[in-house]
Design an enzyme around this catalytic site. Structure first.
Site, PDB file in Angstrom:
ATOM      1  N   ASN A  65       0.831  -1.201   0.000  1.00 31.33           N
ATOM      2  CA  ASN A  65       0.000   0.000   0.000  1.00 31.33           C
ATOM      3  C   ASN A  65       0.861   1.244   0.000  1.00 31.33           C
ATOM      4  O   ASN A  65       2.015   1.215   0.461  1.00 31.33           O
ATOM      5  CB  ASN A  65      -0.843   0.069   1.285  1.00 31.33           C
ATOM      6  CG  ASN A  65      -1.784  -1.099   1.434  1.00 31.33           C
ATOM      7  OD1 ASN A  65      -2.716  -1.262   0.661  1.00 31.33           O
ATOM      8  ND2 ASN A  65      -1.530  -1.929   2.432  1.00 31.33           N
ATOM      9  N   HIS A  82       7.756  21.652  16.144  1.00 32.35           N
ATOM     10  CA  HIS A  82       6.293  21.660  15.969  1.00 32.35           C
ATOM     11  C   HIS A  82       5.679  22.988  16.431  1.00 32.35           C
ATOM     12  O   HIS A  82       4.671  23.425  15.896  1.00 32.35           O
ATOM     13  CB  HIS A  82       5.698  20.496  16.760  1.00 32.35           C
ATOM     14  CG  HIS A  82       4.201  20.411  16.745  1.00 32.35           C
ATOM     15  ND1 HIS A  82       3.438  20.603  15.618  1.00 32.35           N
ATOM     16  CD2 HIS A  82       3.310  20.129  17.741  1.00 32.35           C
ATOM     17  CE1 HIS A  82       2.152  20.449  15.916  1.00 32.35           C
ATOM     18  NE2 HIS A  82       2.054  20.177  17.191  1.00 32.35           N
TER      19      HIS A  82
HETATM   20 MN    MN Z   1       1.253  16.357  18.133  1.00 34.32          MN
END
Ligand code: MN
Length: 261
Positions: A65, A82
């Site tokens: 996949n 982040h």
């Molecule tokens: Mn996160």
């Protein structure tokens, strides 16, 4: 003890069961819960598989996949980059591999969270835990047990949102600052969809676990399960995020080693 005998003892402990391997990872599928932000923001997507071939004309002897996933989908690792406070710090591929194996302290607030989904851990809760169990581990994880993993089979139950946003347990803003700046740990692990409490959008600062911890070059681990199988101290966590170059985080297989007497 020589190095080889330490590793031999580890393997023999795993084989005999005197060292138990606990899987802290949620399975990844299209039904794995994902965070939902207010509609004005970009959204992450659920995990998806796209079949390339399955023993058919497209590939007679093989099945494989492609997959599509958010970096922050399912059990995953938050890298410092982040958050805007950590924008000049490590991406997920740059996190030193030596920090991916670390001791864990497991603090259990499942009773409080069962009574109040907005329950917030304060510095005094952690100090009381330390009085009973010793200091948080240097270079280790603070893992927050809240019982929230029992809800991970269903997006709605897991996010627990109403018109005021999600209601899930976490750290107070002052506690997040303390864990980031004063505690010896490398990061915070939770059972919820993110490291911050559901109502942290309205805290000062907003999302304090993200803001303070990632800004202090610490990490997050989220959507953990089976923390109930870990002792308060002594477990060793192996966190394996995919090394996505320039990535802000990545799905991770997270395992814990626990000694059974
Ligand atoms: Mn996160």
């Amino acid at each position: 003890m020589s190095q080889s005998s330490v590793l031999a003892a580890l393997l023999s402990g795993l084989r005999s069961g005197s060292i138990e391997l606990v899987d802290l990872t949620q399975p990844l599928s299209p039904s794995t819960p994902v965070i939902q932000l207010p509609p004005q923001f970009g959204q992450t997507q659920v995990f998806e598989l796209e079949e390339i071939s399955r023993y058919d004309d497209r590939g007679p002897a093989w099945y494989w996949n492609n997959f599509r996933s958010g970096e922050h989908t399912g059990t995953h690792f938050d890298a410092p980059v982040h958050w805007v406070t950590g924008r000049d710090l490590a991406d997920v591929a740059s996190v030193p591999a030596g920090r991916l194996i670390a001791p864990a302290a497991v603090l259990d607030f499942s009773e409080q969270a069962a009574k109040d989904p907005d329950f917030l851990v304060e510095v005094d809760h952690i100090k009381a835990w330390e009085a009973d169990n010793g200091p948080l581990p240097e270079g280790g994880w603070l893992l927050l047990r809240t019982g929230w993993d029992a809800r991970s089979h269903a997006q709605e139950e897991f996010l627990n949102a109403d018109e005021n946003g999600p209601h899930t347990p976490g750290l107070s803003s002052e506690c997040a600052r303390w864990v980031a700046e004063e505690a010896p740990v490398i990061g915070l692990g939770t059972e919820t969809v993110g490291t911050d409490a559901g109502q942290a959008h309205s805290f000062e600062p907003a999302f304090p676990c993200h803001s303070y911890l990632l800004g202090a070059d610490k990490y997050g681990l989220t959507q953990l399960q089976n923390l109930a199988a870990l002792p308060p101290t002594g477990a060793v966590v192996i966190a394996g995020p995919l090394p996505i170059v320039s990535g802000s985080g990545a799905p991770a297989r997270v395992l814990a080693l626990v000694e059974r007497s």
